[in-house]
Design an enzyme around this catalytic site. Sequence first.
Site, PDB file in Angstrom:
ATOM      1  N   HIS A   1      43.207  38.299  38.702  1.00 57.98           N
ATOM      2  CA  HIS A   1      42.949  39.484  39.522  1.00 57.98           C
ATOM      3  C   HIS A   1      43.671  39.319  40.860  1.00 57.98           C
ATOM      4  CE1 HIS A   1      38.859  40.477  37.392  1.00 57.98           C
ATOM      5  NE2 HIS A   1      39.838  40.232  36.537  1.00 57.98           N
ATOM      6  N   GLU A  50      42.825  40.125  43.876  1.00 61.05           N
ATOM      7  CA  GLU A  50      41.971  39.680  44.973  1.00 61.05           C
ATOM      8  C   GLU A  50      41.780  38.168  44.953  1.00 61.05           C
ATOM      9  OE1 GLU A  50      40.622  43.686  43.283  1.00 61.05           O
ATOM     10  OE2 GLU A  50      41.027  41.687  42.457  1.00 61.05           O
ATOM     11  N   CYS A  99      35.324  42.308  41.946  1.00 55.14           N
ATOM     12  CA  CYS A  99      34.347  41.913  40.941  1.00 55.14           C
ATOM     13  C   CYS A  99      33.598  40.680  41.481  1.00 55.14           C
ATOM     14  CB  CYS A  99      35.040  41.615  39.616  1.00 55.14           C
ATOM     15  SG  CYS A  99      35.965  40.048  39.597  1.00 55.14           S
ATOM     16  N   CYS A 140      35.908  37.629  42.152  1.00 53.28           N
ATOM     17  CA  CYS A 140      36.780  37.790  43.321  1.00 53.28           C
ATOM     18  C   CYS A 140      35.984  37.785  44.618  1.00 53.28           C
ATOM     19  CB  CYS A 140      37.605  39.064  43.185  1.00 53.28           C
ATOM     20  SG  CYS A 140      38.751  39.001  41.781  1.00 53.28           S
TER      21      CYS A 140
END
Length: 160
Positions: A57, A59, A87, A90
């Site tokens: 991801h 992030e 999420c 993250c």
Amino acid sequence: MDDLTPDDLHHLRRCVALAREALDAGAEPFGSLLVDPGGTVLREERNETSAGDQTRHPELELARWAATNVAEDVRPRCIVYTSGEHCPMCSAGHAWVGLGRIVYAGSTAQLSAWRSSWGLAAGPVLPLSINAVAPGVPVSGPAPELEVELRELHQRAAGG
């Protein structure tokens, strides 16, 4: 929701463009920026999950990069801009690295509602807000100005 500044919206628009790039490359539509206290973009990332590693991801990639490349005393004054609310994975990475404010274009609640309306199953992780995982992190969002565009990207990703 805190009011978003023109600078916030400028950076969020770039995040949405990165999300579109991620989708066009076969990954889910998420894009993020790390901005230093003076307003300089230090790094851009987009979702890189298309090769099968679902932890790629943007992030979390920014948090990992910041841990190595941004001084510990500067990190709390940096801002992470992102197309979608972090999420839990993250959010935790962000908090552990000690980064500052998060500004997101679309919320976890919005994405969950959209996915449900399209008949999609819930993901493997609870859809928690950033502050449910990292209560000390300042958060701003969503950006109503970008909702239609984000919904279209996620609907396209869902095959709709």
